[in-house]
Scaffold this motif. Sequence first.
Motif, PDB file in Angstrom:
ATOM      1  N   ASP A 129      -3.505 -29.060 -15.774  1.00  0.00           N
ATOM      2  CA  ASP A 129      -2.801 -28.127 -14.898  1.00  0.00           C
ATOM      3  C   ASP A 129      -2.885 -28.528 -13.432  1.00  0.00           C
ATOM      4  N   SER A 130      -3.522 -29.665 -13.143  1.00  0.00           N
ATOM      5  CA  SER A 130      -3.609 -30.136 -11.764  1.00  0.00           C
ATOM      6  C   SER A 130      -3.631 -31.651 -11.765  1.00  0.00           C
ATOM      7  N   PHE A 131      -3.426 -32.221 -10.582  1.00  0.00           N
ATOM      8  CA  PHE A 131      -3.382 -33.665 -10.394  1.00  0.00           C
ATOM      9  C   PHE A 131      -4.678 -34.084  -9.721  1.00  0.00           C
ATOM     10  N   ALA A 132      -5.266 -35.188 -10.142  1.00  0.00           N
ATOM     11  CA  ALA A 132      -6.587 -35.576  -9.626  1.00  0.00           C
ATOM     12  C   ALA A 132      -6.522 -36.209  -8.249  1.00  0.00           C
ATOM     13  N   SER A 133      -5.409 -36.818  -7.891  1.00  0.00           N
ATOM     14  CA  SER A 133      -5.301 -37.534  -6.616  1.00  0.00           C
ATOM     15  C   SER A 133      -4.673 -36.650  -5.542  1.00  0.00           C
ATOM     16  N   LYS A 134      -5.096 -36.834  -4.293  1.00  0.00           N
ATOM     17  CA  LYS A 134      -4.571 -36.012  -3.210  1.00  0.00           C
ATOM     18  C   LYS A 134      -3.162 -36.414  -2.815  1.00  0.00           C
ATOM     19  N   ASP A 135      -2.790 -37.691  -3.047  1.00  0.00           N
ATOM     20  CA  ASP A 135      -1.444 -38.147  -2.699  1.00  0.00           C
ATOM     21  C   ASP A 135      -1.129 -39.404  -3.499  1.00  0.00           C
ATOM     22  N   SER A 136       0.074 -39.938  -3.302  1.00  0.00           N
ATOM     23  CA  SER A 136       0.504 -41.094  -4.084  1.00  0.00           C
ATOM     24  C   SER A 136      -0.307 -42.342  -3.736  1.00  0.00           C
ATOM     25  N   ARG A 253      -3.567 -30.820  -6.378  1.00  0.00           N
ATOM     26  CA  ARG A 253      -4.918 -30.683  -6.934  1.00  0.00           C
ATOM     27  C   ARG A 253      -5.258 -29.219  -7.198  1.00  0.00           C
ATOM     28  N   LYS A 254      -4.509 -28.310  -6.596  1.00  0.00           N
ATOM     29  CA  LYS A 254      -4.778 -26.887  -6.774  1.00  0.00           C
ATOM     30  C   LYS A 254      -3.982 -26.336  -7.952  1.00  0.00           C
ATOM     31  N   VAL A 255      -4.677 -25.644  -8.855  1.00  0.00           N
ATOM     32  CA  VAL A 255      -4.015 -24.984  -9.980  1.00  0.00           C
ATOM     33  C   VAL A 255      -3.344 -23.712  -9.478  1.00  0.00           C
ATOM     34  N   TRP A 256      -2.082 -23.532  -9.815  1.00  0.00           N
ATOM     35  CA  TRP A 256      -1.379 -22.317  -9.410  1.00  0.00           C
ATOM     36  C   TRP A 256      -1.934 -21.123 -10.183  1.00  0.00           C
ATOM     37  N   ASP A 257      -2.223 -20.067  -9.478  1.00  0.00           N
ATOM     38  CA  ASP A 257      -2.880 -18.884 -10.027  1.00  0.00           C
ATOM     39  C   ASP A 257      -1.913 -18.077 -10.890  1.00  0.00           C
ATOM     40  N   GLU A 258      -2.183 -18.021 -12.186  1.00  0.00           N
ATOM     41  CA  GLU A 258      -1.294 -17.281 -13.087  1.00  0.00           C
ATOM     42  C   GLU A 258      -1.421 -15.771 -12.913  1.00  0.00           C
ATOM     43  N   GLY A 259      -2.497 -15.317 -12.280  1.00  0.00           N
ATOM     44  CA  GLY A 259      -2.607 -13.900 -11.965  1.00  0.00           C
ATOM     45  C   GLY A 259      -1.602 -13.490 -10.910  1.00  0.00           C
ATOM     46  N   MET A 260      -1.335 -14.410  -9.979  1.00  0.00           N
ATOM     47  CA  MET A 260      -0.363 -14.158  -8.924  1.00  0.00           C
ATOM     48  C   MET A 260       1.043 -14.565  -9.334  1.00  0.00           C
ATOM     49  N   THR A 261       1.161 -15.669 -10.060  1.00  0.00           N
ATOM     50  CA  THR A 261       2.469 -16.202 -10.465  1.00  0.00           C
ATOM     51  C   THR A 261       2.463 -16.467 -11.974  1.00  0.00           C
ATOM     52  N   PRO A 262       2.663 -15.424 -12.770  1.00  0.00           N
ATOM     53  CA  PRO A 262       2.581 -15.566 -14.228  1.00  0.00           C
ATOM     54  C   PRO A 262       3.706 -16.434 -14.786  1.00  0.00           C
ATOM     55  N   LEU A 263       3.477 -16.946 -15.984  1.00  0.00           N
ATOM     56  CA  LEU A 263       4.475 -17.763 -16.651  1.00  0.00           C
ATOM     57  C   LEU A 263       5.633 -16.888 -17.127  1.00  0.00           C
ATOM     58  N   HIS A 292      17.386 -29.468 -10.783  1.00  0.00           N
ATOM     59  CA  HIS A 292      15.987 -29.630 -11.199  1.00  0.00           C
ATOM     60  C   HIS A 292      15.359 -30.841 -10.505  1.00  0.00           C
ATOM     61  N   ARG A 293      15.793 -31.125  -9.292  1.00  0.00           N
ATOM     62  CA  ARG A 293      15.263 -32.278  -8.559  1.00  0.00           C
ATOM     63  C   ARG A 293      13.744 -32.136  -8.389  1.00  0.00           C
ATOM     64  N   PRO A 294      12.997 -33.223  -8.618  1.00  0.00           N
ATOM     65  CA  PRO A 294      11.550 -33.182  -8.413  1.00  0.00           C
ATOM     66  C   PRO A 294      11.198 -32.936  -6.947  1.00  0.00           C
ATOM     67  N   LEU A 295      10.057 -32.285  -6.719  1.00  0.00           N
ATOM     68  CA  LEU A 295       9.647 -31.896  -5.371  1.00  0.00           C
ATOM     69  C   LEU A 295       8.238 -32.399  -5.055  1.00  0.00           C
ATOM     70  N   GLY A 296       8.015 -32.731  -3.795  1.00  0.00           N
ATOM     71  CA  GLY A 296       6.689 -33.112  -3.331  1.00  0.00           C
ATOM     72  C   GLY A 296       6.539 -34.615  -3.140  1.00  0.00           C
ATOM     73  N   GLU A 297       5.517 -35.002  -2.368  1.00  0.00           N
ATOM     74  CA  GLU A 297       5.315 -36.401  -2.000  1.00  0.00           C
ATOM     75  C   GLU A 297       5.094 -37.293  -3.210  1.00  0.00           C
ATOM     76  N   ILE A 298       4.295 -36.831  -4.165  1.00  0.00           N
ATOM     77  CA  ILE A 298       4.036 -37.671  -5.337  1.00  0.00           C
ATOM     78  C   ILE A 298       5.294 -37.830  -6.176  1.00  0.00           C
ATOM     79  N   MET A 299       6.090 -36.796  -6.281  1.00  0.00           N
ATOM     80  CA  MET A 299       7.358 -36.921  -7.005  1.00  0.00           C
ATOM     81  C   MET A 299       8.306 -37.876  -6.274  1.00  0.00           C
ATOM     82  N   ARG A 300       8.314 -37.846  -4.960  1.00  0.00           N
ATOM     83  CA  ARG A 300       9.173 -38.776  -4.224  1.00  0.00           C
ATOM     84  C   ARG A 300       8.697 -40.212  -4.426  1.00  0.00           C
ATOM     85  N   ALA A 301       7.387 -40.409  -4.493  1.00  0.00           N
ATOM     86  CA  ALA A 301       6.856 -41.736  -4.783  1.00  0.00           C
ATOM     87  C   ALA A 301       7.239 -42.186  -6.184  1.00  0.00           C
ATOM     88  N   ARG A 302       7.290 -41.252  -7.104  1.00  0.00           N
ATOM     89  CA  ARG A 302       7.627 -41.595  -8.492  1.00  0.00           C
ATOM     90  C   ARG A 302       9.073 -42.092  -8.613  1.00  0.00           C
TER      91      ARG A 302
END
Length: 315
Positions: A129-136, A253-263, A292-302
Amino acid sequence: MAIPSTEWKEQISVNEAERFQRQGKAIRAAHALKNARYGKGRFLHRKPVVTAEARLDIAHDLPEHARHGVFASPGPKRALVRLSNGAFDIQANTRPDIRGFALRILDVEGEAALGGIADHQDFLLINHDSFASKDSNEFVEFATLAAHGQASAIWTLFLNHGLAATISRLKTLAAVIGKPFAGFAAERFNTVLPHRIGPYAAKLLLVPTSPSAMTSKDPGADIEAKLKAGPIEYRLCLQFYTDESATPLEDHRKVWDEGMTPLIEVGRLTLLKAGPDLESLKFDPWGGLEDHRPLGEIMRARKSAYYISQKARLG
């Protein structure tokens, strides 16, 4: 419960293009090493575990913020699935690894994220549910160094970052790869990195409707046996961006809180039968709709990394 927001914003630095170009050279060299050893194949997730024909049934009466792209209209769509081990080495399925769930949705037509018209939509998920690296940079550095061998990678990390940072990164990697795996029919899978959902942003998750733990030590043999016994169903869910505190767009690296943003369930994916050869397909998070374009720095690197990998594999 937080309300989905359209106020997300990507943080694009002025030197991104140069950074991605440097990363591309490192990926190209590391990929060549693995192709020389194993023959042409994917850089990561090289070994398929099972492939399957599938059906995605889009739900009726979805909330307005979910009705975009492939989720705009209810009903069935054909799909293909490739389950894989995350490593760039060909190794036994029983070894600890990150597990991949590549989903291609067919019967799609619309403006493509890469220009032109898309006839399919790819979503790539892992059992985390999270990514281990801080950036690409951090991810590509370790992945490409590791292709040269473990000892060489550790030594280079030590020279570049010092002992404390190297130990910290190795501990993080060991925890990620060593996470116990209950099986492809038991665990949930997450894109970890967000996609656009029309004007909104969300991560996508697949959650087994009737989780079934492994009865074999081999995840591949287990999922093959389960598919022979009958279809396997997953809930396809969206978890929406609400704000930078609860659902940061760039810090994966941060897991999105399902209590705040449920599935929110948007459909059911059913694996029907195993078998099709999908190794010539280009599963790519950028392979699909602009909606459905990917978002974020790591997605842009991908975007550039996957192109380089595809050229190395398919020419």
